[in-house]
Design an enzyme around this catalytic site. Structure first.
Site, mmCIF file in Angstrom:
data_model
loop_
_atom_site.group_PDB
_atom_site.id
_atom_site.type_symbol
_atom_site.label_atom_id
_atom_site.label_comp_id
_atom_site.label_asym_id
_atom_site.label_seq_id
_atom_site.Cartn_x
_atom_site.Cartn_y
_atom_site.Cartn_z
ATOM 1 N N THR A 178 1.102 -0.906 0.108
ATOM 2 C CA THR A 178 -0.076 0.182 0.254
ATOM 3 C C THR A 178 0.450 1.163 0.126
ATOM 4 O O THR A 178 1.622 1.511 0.958
ATOM 5 C CB THR A 178 -1.071 0.079 0.945
ATOM 6 N N LYS A 263 -0.634 -1.118 -4.610
ATOM 7 C CA LYS A 263 -2.634 -0.718 -4.207
ATOM 8 C C LYS A 263 -2.029 1.097 -3.697
ATOM 9 O O LYS A 263 -1.226 1.661 -3.104
ATOM 10 C CB LYS A 263 -2.877 -1.602 -2.704
ATOM 11 N N HIS A 287 -7.858 4.726 -1.283
ATOM 12 C CA HIS A 287 -7.959 4.259 -0.485
ATOM 13 C C HIS A 287 -9.307 4.144 0.612
ATOM 14 O O HIS A 287 -9.466 4.551 1.532
ATOM 15 C CB HIS A 287 -7.248 5.072 0.630
ATOM 16 N N GLY A 320 -15.168 2.813 -3.945
ATOM 17 C CA GLY A 320 -16.987 2.784 -4.902
ATOM 18 C C GLY A 320 -17.382 1.577 -4.820
ATOM 19 O O GLY A 320 -18.270 1.563 -5.496
ATOM 20 N N ARG A 342 -16.281 -2.097 2.303
ATOM 21 C CA ARG A 342 -17.365 -1.378 3.316
ATOM 22 C C ARG A 342 -18.692 -2.254 3.545
ATOM 23 O O ARG A 342 -18.908 -2.574 4.922
ATOM 24 C CB ARG A 342 -17.682 0.181 3.796
#
Length: 391
Positions: A178, A263, A287, A320, A342
């Site tokens: 990351t 990432k 992120h 998203g 999420r």
């Protein structure tokens, strides 16, 4: 051939016996239920993004700039007529979906990462394990199917190497570096709760279990509260690496033979630099809007990254995704797979492993349906001809 869309028939048939789904059938519904039922600190940690959360909102709104242009009479509408399987970084997946790396899952459920590993294994999906996990690399590796390890490269190369070596030994199939989190972004929801779980010793299991990290401690953290506080302070000094550069991927290549992805990239020049340095893939991501508020939506960055890299490396997408059509659009724009975040985390908080499984099945059934009804028999042939631009 997969038939994830059979989840729809399962629900309708259950309805004949008076059964209704225990959890909402949309990402928005899961988020709202989580807002009502989860502890405030846990919900804020998952839902929160940077500053005014404009980029988090833009990530979802960016999908409205595209419309799918379905093709008819292609024989793709029957369940089982479609092939969702894909191979990414040498990993064969039943669908082009992996769970995004999310840290500190103990805020949502005990053994959270292990439960996610079990759910993804059952469904044939990939899991990306966060360095900031509440379960150790080894615990997750023992439960997981196909999984990748996400590396927050610490300010100590030998410790980074130890994490990578442990992940490879535990069965990880790729290493994901990351790049966008050398430090945490400005996150008002967490600040309003005055809640940073790491300072409570949460989300640092991989540090506390690492022999190189433990060698830095005068006293084992298990011995006393003071020893744990010193371990946490040691973690504070090591998390994040502001000096990391593409050239450091050469070190990572010396440590492991596993495929490497980077990432958190949005600019095509950054993507080209890491591919030039040896990365096998890049993951277009901001992120989830948690780092730089006002940053470009991840979907808006995807086409330029795909064009800039060409066939030199795989491109994946994150930030998203909320519906099957979102995943379809990202794949049509050139992503080889998507990372989903999420909604399944809310599912974990609401119903443990069953909640993760539910959230993932919702996405997969929606995606399977959208793919077939749009006229495509497999994910490998998707391209921009499927899309109409409305902006």
């Amino acid at each position: 051939m997969s038939s994830f869309v059979d989840f729809q028939n399962e629900i309708y048939l259950g309805g004949l016996g008076g059964l209704r789904p225990d959890l909402p059938m949309t990402a928005a519904g899961l988020a709202e239920r989580a807002r009502r039922e989860l502890p405030p600190e846990a919900y804020a940690y998952v839902a929160g993004s940077a500053s005014a959360e404009r980029t988090a909102a833009a990530n979802e709104a960016a999908f409205d700039n595209y419309r799918i242009l379905p093709r008819m009479l292609r024989g793709t509408t029957a369940p089982g007529a479609r092939d969702l399987a894909v191979e990414v970084l040498g990993t064969r997946l039943a669908a082009p979906v992996l769970t995004a790396p999310v840290g500190v899952l103990e805020l949502l459920h005990e053994r959270g990462e292990v439960l996610v590993a079990e759910a993804t294994k059952e469904l044939g999906l990939g899991m990306v394990l966060s360095t900031a996990s509440s379960s150790t690399i080894e615990e997750v590796g023992a439960a997981a199917g196909d999984w990748w390890y996400q590396l927050y490269w610490p300010a100590d190369d030998e410790l980074a190497r130890s994490f990578v070596t442990r992940a490879e030994a535990a069965g990880a199939k790729a290493i994901i570096v990351t790049a966008d989190t050398p430090a945490l972004g400005w996150r008002p929801r967490d600040l309003e709760q005055a809640h940073l779980p790491f300072l409570l010793g949460k989300g640092i299991a991989n540090y506390l279990s690492d022999p190189l990290f433990r060698a830095k401690l005068a006293t084992p953290p298990e011995e006393s509260d003071d020893a744990m506080r010193m371990a946490i302070l040691t973690w504070v000094g090591l998390f994040g690496n502001h000096a990391l550069r593409p050239a450091d991927l050469a070190k990572l290549r010396e440590w492991t033979d596993l495929p490497i992805a980077v990432k958190g990239l949005l600019h095509p020049d950054d993507a080209r630099r890491v591919v030039d340095a040896g990365a096998d893939a890049v993951i277009v991501s901001n992120h989830g809007g948690r780092q730089v508020d006002g940053a470009i939506a991840a979907l808006d960055a995807l086409p330029a990254v795909v064009a800039g890299i060409g066939d030199r490396a795989d491109v994946l997408f994150d930030s998203g995704i909320r519906t099957g059509s979102d995943a379809l659009i990202a794949l049509a724009l050139g992503a080889k797979a998507v990372l989903y975040g999420r909604p399944w985390v809310y599912g974990l908080g609401l119903a443990g492993r069953d909640g993760v499984r539910h959230a993932l099945r919702v996405l997969l059934a929606d995606f399977d349906s959208a793919l077939g009804l749009s006229g495509s028999a497999s994910v490998t042939g998707l391209d921009r001809s499927l899309l109409s631009i409305v902006r």
